[in-house]
Scaffold this motif. Structure first.
Motif, PDB file in Angstrom:
ATOM      1  N   LEU A  79      13.357  14.190  -7.748  1.00 35.61           N
ATOM      2  CA  LEU A  79      13.173  13.210  -6.683  1.00 35.61           C
ATOM      3  C   LEU A  79      12.192  12.100  -7.073  1.00 35.61           C
ATOM      4  O   LEU A  79      12.415  10.932  -6.725  1.00 35.61           O
ATOM      5  CB  LEU A  79      12.711  13.912  -5.404  1.00 35.61           C
ATOM      6  N   PRO A  80      11.087  12.401  -7.791  1.00 36.46           N
ATOM      7  CA  PRO A  80      10.185  11.305  -8.198  1.00 36.46           C
ATOM      8  C   PRO A  80      10.878  10.206  -9.010  1.00 36.46           C
ATOM      9  O   PRO A  80      10.447   9.046  -8.969  1.00 36.46           O
ATOM     10  CB  PRO A  80       9.120  12.026  -9.038  1.00 36.46           C
ATOM     11  N   LEU A  81      11.945  10.542  -9.753  1.00 31.56           N
ATOM     12  CA  LEU A  81      12.660   9.513 -10.504  1.00 31.56           C
ATOM     13  C   LEU A  81      13.317   8.503  -9.567  1.00 31.56           C
ATOM     14  O   LEU A  81      13.373   7.299  -9.865  1.00 31.56           O
ATOM     15  CB  LEU A  81      13.725  10.150 -11.405  1.00 31.56           C
ATOM     16  N   LEU A  82      13.798   8.972  -8.419  1.00 34.67           N
ATOM     17  CA  LEU A  82      14.377   8.066  -7.425  1.00 34.67           C
ATOM     18  C   LEU A  82      13.305   7.150  -6.864  1.00 34.67           C
ATOM     19  O   LEU A  82      13.528   5.950  -6.655  1.00 34.67           O
ATOM     20  CB  LEU A  82      15.049   8.874  -6.308  1.00 34.67           C
ATOM     21  N   ILE A  83      12.112   7.707  -6.629  1.00 31.87           N
ATOM     22  CA  ILE A  83      10.993   6.898  -6.140  1.00 31.87           C
ATOM     23  C   ILE A  83      10.638   5.819  -7.165  1.00 31.87           C
ATOM     24  O   ILE A  83      10.463   4.641  -6.818  1.00 31.87           O
ATOM     25  CB  ILE A  83       9.778   7.794  -5.842  1.00 31.87           C
ATOM     26  N   PRO A 115       7.043  18.090  -5.727  1.00 28.06           N
ATOM     27  CA  PRO A 115       8.044  17.068  -5.379  1.00 28.06           C
ATOM     28  C   PRO A 115       8.577  17.185  -3.963  1.00 28.06           C
ATOM     29  O   PRO A 115       8.783  16.176  -3.288  1.00 28.06           O
ATOM     30  CB  PRO A 115       9.157  17.319  -6.413  1.00 28.06           C
ATOM     31  N   VAL A 116       8.779  18.416  -3.485  1.00 27.74           N
ATOM     32  CA  VAL A 116       9.341  18.607  -2.155  1.00 27.74           C
ATOM     33  C   VAL A 116       8.409  18.092  -1.052  1.00 27.74           C
ATOM     34  O   VAL A 116       8.863  17.759   0.047  1.00 27.74           O
ATOM     35  CB  VAL A 116       9.664  20.103  -1.919  1.00 27.74           C
ATOM     36  N   ALA A 117       7.105  17.977  -1.339  1.00 26.81           N
ATOM     37  CA  ALA A 117       6.136  17.589  -0.313  1.00 26.81           C
ATOM     38  C   ALA A 117       5.800  16.106  -0.329  1.00 26.81           C
ATOM     39  O   ALA A 117       5.188  15.608   0.633  1.00 26.81           O
ATOM     40  CB  ALA A 117       4.847  18.392  -0.491  1.00 26.81           C
ATOM     41  N   ILE A 118       6.178  15.399  -1.367  1.00 21.92           N
ATOM     42  CA  ILE A 118       5.706  14.016  -1.525  1.00 21.92           C
ATOM     43  C   ILE A 118       6.136  13.125  -0.363  1.00 21.92           C
ATOM     44  O   ILE A 118       5.309  12.478   0.284  1.00 21.92           O
ATOM     45  CB  ILE A 118       6.202  13.430  -2.865  1.00 21.92           C
ATOM     46  N   ILE A 119       7.430  13.066  -0.088  1.00 19.39           N
ATOM     47  CA  ILE A 119       7.911  12.139   0.934  1.00 19.39           C
ATOM     48  C   ILE A 119       7.474  12.562   2.342  1.00 19.39           C
ATOM     49  O   ILE A 119       7.017  11.718   3.122  1.00 19.39           O
ATOM     50  CB  ILE A 119       9.439  11.969   0.837  1.00 19.39           C
ATOM     51  N   GLY A 175       0.795  -1.216   0.000  1.00 20.41           N
ATOM     52  CA  GLY A 175       0.000   0.000   0.000  1.00 20.41           C
ATOM     53  C   GLY A 175       0.825   1.261   0.000  1.00 20.41           C
ATOM     54  O   GLY A 175       0.520   2.222  -0.719  1.00 20.41           O
ATOM     55  N   GLY A 176       1.888   1.282   0.792  1.00 18.10           N
ATOM     56  CA  GLY A 176       2.735   2.466   0.844  1.00 18.10           C
ATOM     57  C   GLY A 176       3.411   2.745  -0.477  1.00 18.10           C
ATOM     58  O   GLY A 176       3.536   3.899  -0.903  1.00 18.10           O
ATOM     59  N   LEU A 177       3.867   1.682  -1.163  1.00 17.91           N
ATOM     60  CA  LEU A 177       4.487   1.851  -2.476  1.00 17.91           C
ATOM     61  C   LEU A 177       3.498   2.402  -3.491  1.00 17.91           C
ATOM     62  O   LEU A 177       3.824   3.293  -4.279  1.00 17.91           O
ATOM     63  CB  LEU A 177       5.027   0.508  -2.968  1.00 17.91           C
ATOM     64  N   ILE A 178       2.274   1.851  -3.498  1.00 22.56           N
ATOM     65  CA  ILE A 178       1.276   2.337  -4.448  1.00 22.56           C
ATOM     66  C   ILE A 178       0.911   3.784  -4.154  1.00 22.56           C
ATOM     67  O   ILE A 178       0.803   4.614  -5.067  1.00 22.56           O
ATOM     68  CB  ILE A 178       0.017   1.451  -4.419  1.00 22.56           C
ATOM     69  N   LEU A 179       0.746   4.112  -2.879  1.00 24.73           N
ATOM     70  CA  LEU A 179       0.351   5.481  -2.521  1.00 24.73           C
ATOM     71  C   LEU A 179       1.390   6.493  -2.983  1.00 24.73           C
ATOM     72  O   LEU A 179       1.049   7.506  -3.601  1.00 24.73           O
ATOM     73  CB  LEU A 179       0.127   5.593  -1.017  1.00 24.73           C
ATOM     74  N   ILE A 180       2.663   6.226  -2.708  1.00 28.09           N
ATOM     75  CA  ILE A 180       3.686   7.204  -3.101  1.00 28.09           C
ATOM     76  C   ILE A 180       3.846   7.246  -4.613  1.00 28.09           C
ATOM     77  O   ILE A 180       4.219   8.283  -5.179  1.00 28.09           O
ATOM     78  CB  ILE A 180       5.033   6.919  -2.402  1.00 28.09           C
ATOM     79  N   ALA A 181       3.528   6.133  -5.296  1.00 30.86           N
ATOM     80  CA  ALA A 181       3.572   6.143  -6.754  1.00 30.86           C
ATOM     81  C   ALA A 181       2.458   6.979  -7.363  1.00 30.86           C
ATOM     82  O   ALA A 181       2.586   7.478  -8.479  1.00 30.86           O
ATOM     83  CB  ALA A 181       3.494   4.710  -7.288  1.00 30.86           C
ATOM     84  N   LEU A 182       1.365   7.151  -6.633  1.00 26.38           N
ATOM     85  CA  LEU A 182       0.229   7.945  -7.112  1.00 26.38           C
ATOM     86  C   LEU A 182       0.369   9.439  -6.800  1.00 26.38           C
ATOM     87  O   LEU A 182      -0.310  10.270  -7.411  1.00 26.38           O
ATOM     88  CB  LEU A 182      -1.071   7.436  -6.479  1.00 26.38           C
ATOM     89  N   MET A 183       1.247   9.803  -5.891  1.00 24.15           N
ATOM     90  CA  MET A 183       1.316  11.179  -5.411  1.00 24.15           C
ATOM     91  C   MET A 183       2.014  12.169  -6.350  1.00 24.15           C
ATOM     92  O   MET A 183       1.623  13.333  -6.406  1.00 24.15           O
ATOM     93  CB  MET A 183       1.955  11.217  -4.017  1.00 24.15           C
ATOM     94  N   PRO A 184       3.049  11.759  -7.111  1.00 27.08           N
ATOM     95  CA  PRO A 184       3.646  12.728  -8.052  1.00 27.08           C
ATOM     96  C   PRO A 184       2.619  13.255  -9.042  1.00 27.08           C
ATOM     97  O   PRO A 184       1.821  12.514  -9.601  1.00 27.08           O
ATOM     98  CB  PRO A 184       4.719  11.891  -8.765  1.00 27.08           C
ATOM     99  N   MET A 186      17.021   4.858   3.503  1.00 25.31           N
ATOM    100  CA  MET A 186      16.457   4.820   2.157  1.00 25.31           C
ATOM    101  C   MET A 186      15.083   5.476   2.120  1.00 25.31           C
ATOM    102  O   MET A 186      14.707   6.105   1.126  1.00 25.31           O
ATOM    103  CB  MET A 186      16.357   3.375   1.667  1.00 25.31           C
ATOM    104  N   GLY A 187      14.325   5.338   3.201  1.00 25.62           N
ATOM    105  CA  GLY A 187      12.998   5.945   3.252  1.00 25.62           C
ATOM    106  C   GLY A 187      13.033   7.460   3.182  1.00 25.62           C
ATOM    107  O   GLY A 187      12.117   8.084   2.639  1.00 25.62           O
ATOM    108  N   MET A 188      14.079   8.081   3.724  1.00 22.34           N
ATOM    109  CA  MET A 188      14.223   9.531   3.641  1.00 22.34           C
ATOM    110  C   MET A 188      14.368   9.984   2.193  1.00 22.34           C
ATOM    111  O   MET A 188      13.966  11.089   1.833  1.00 22.34           O
ATOM    112  CB  MET A 188      15.455   9.992   4.426  1.00 22.34           C
ATOM    113  N   LEU A 189      14.943   9.135   1.338  1.00 20.50           N
ATOM    114  CA  LEU A 189      15.254   9.522  -0.039  1.00 20.50           C
ATOM    115  C   LEU A 189      14.245   9.006  -1.051  1.00 20.50           C
ATOM    116  O   LEU A 189      13.989   9.660  -2.061  1.00 20.50           O
ATOM    117  CB  LEU A 189      16.657   9.009  -0.407  1.00 20.50           C
ATOM    118  N   SER A 190      13.660   7.823  -0.786  1.00 17.28           N
ATOM    119  CA  SER A 190      12.739   7.232  -1.767  1.00 17.28           C
ATOM    120  C   SER A 190      11.317   7.160  -1.263  1.00 17.28           C
ATOM    121  O   SER A 190      10.418   6.790  -2.015  1.00 17.28           O
ATOM    122  CB  SER A 190      13.209   5.826  -2.141  1.00 17.28           C
ATOM    123  N   GLY A 191      11.080   7.508  -0.006  1.00 10.81           N
ATOM    124  CA  GLY A 191       9.722   7.532   0.529  1.00 10.81           C
ATOM    125  C   GLY A 191       9.322   6.255   1.207  1.00 10.81           C
ATOM    126  O   GLY A 191       8.685   6.268   2.248  1.00 10.81           O
TER     127      GLY A 191
END
Length: 238
Positions: free
Chosen positions: A96-100, A39-43, A25-34, A133-138
């Motif tokens: 940053l979204p490219l890293l995600i 970008p600065v607010a996503i993570i 769920g967390g992966l899907i959610l952050i993939a939907l947010m960009p 890693m979570g600080m950088l990729s969410g």
């Protein structure tokens, strides 16, 4: 549909998924947010939402939590988070979204980050890598879960214990993002809406956990995450 309502719906559905499966769920959610947030607010916004999602999932299943792993995980998380916070201040956040997206594809099609053998201080190491890693990729996916599975824990114990691990990671991330200057007050409305949604989703998903077959769900999840990662790349570059 407004951005807040859309993100609220996404948070509700992905929280159900995580409560049922223990991951995804967390992966899907952050993939939907960009595209829906800067970008600065996503993570940071994702971290606030997932803190509540994971905390509520742990509370709903608190009897199954294995507390003996927590101290080492906290120490490792603090070290990894502090190092990543320094790195985050040096990144161009526009990309940053490219890293995600890269992390999602790595987690879905690669082996992910796993430990085949128990390293020295395994939960200290997991905390360091997961929070850093979570600080950088969410989000860092099922990093801790692979170790909990190897220890022979039952499904409910794995879901509940990994929820505590993720709660610790997200709490540290929030503190560090605040320290390096992110303004959470600007996004209070969307965070409040998503937090309410994840609590409701966790409640629903916890009651559905034993009714959903795993294999078909995991295959669908794999392809959905792949499509979302491609969407992020296209949106960021074009």
């Amino acid at each position: 549909m407004g951005v807040e309502l859309l993100l609220m719906l996404f948070a509700f559905l992905t929280s159900i998924l995580t409560a049922v499966m223990g991951l995804g769920g967390g992966l899907i959610l952050i993939a939907l947010m960009p595209g829906l947030l800067p970008p600065v607010a996503i993570i940071p916004v994702h971290a606030a939402t997932q803190l509540v999602s994971n905390t509520s999932r742990a509370l709903f299943a608190w009897r199954d939590i294995r507390w003996e792993f927590m101290l080492a995980f906290v120490i490792g998380s603090l070290a990894g988070g502090l190092l990543a916070a320094k790195i985050a201040t040096l990144l161009n956040l526009e990309y940053l979204p490219l890293l995600i997206a890269a992390f999602i594809l790595f987690n879905v099609w690669g082996r992910g980050i796993t430990f085949n053998n128990s390293p020295k201080g395994e939960f200290l190491t997991i905390g360091f890598v997961q929070t850093g890693m979570g600080m950088l990729s969410g989000t860092t996916g099922p990093l801790a879960q692979s170790t909990l599975v190897r220890k022979g824990l039952e499904r409910d114990a794995i879901v509940a214990t990994s929820a505590v691990f993720m709660s610790i990671s997200h709490l540290i991330k929030l503190a560090l993002f605040g320290f390096i200057g992110f303004s959470f007050a600007e996004y209070w409305a969307v965070m409040l809406a998503m937090i309410a949604a994840v609590i409701a989703g966790t409640w629903v998903g916890t009651r559905l956990r034993h009714r959903v077959p795993n294999e078909a769900f995991r295959l669908a999840l794999k392809w959905l995450l792949t499509l979302l990662a491609v969407r992020i790349i296209v949106q960021t570059l074009w």
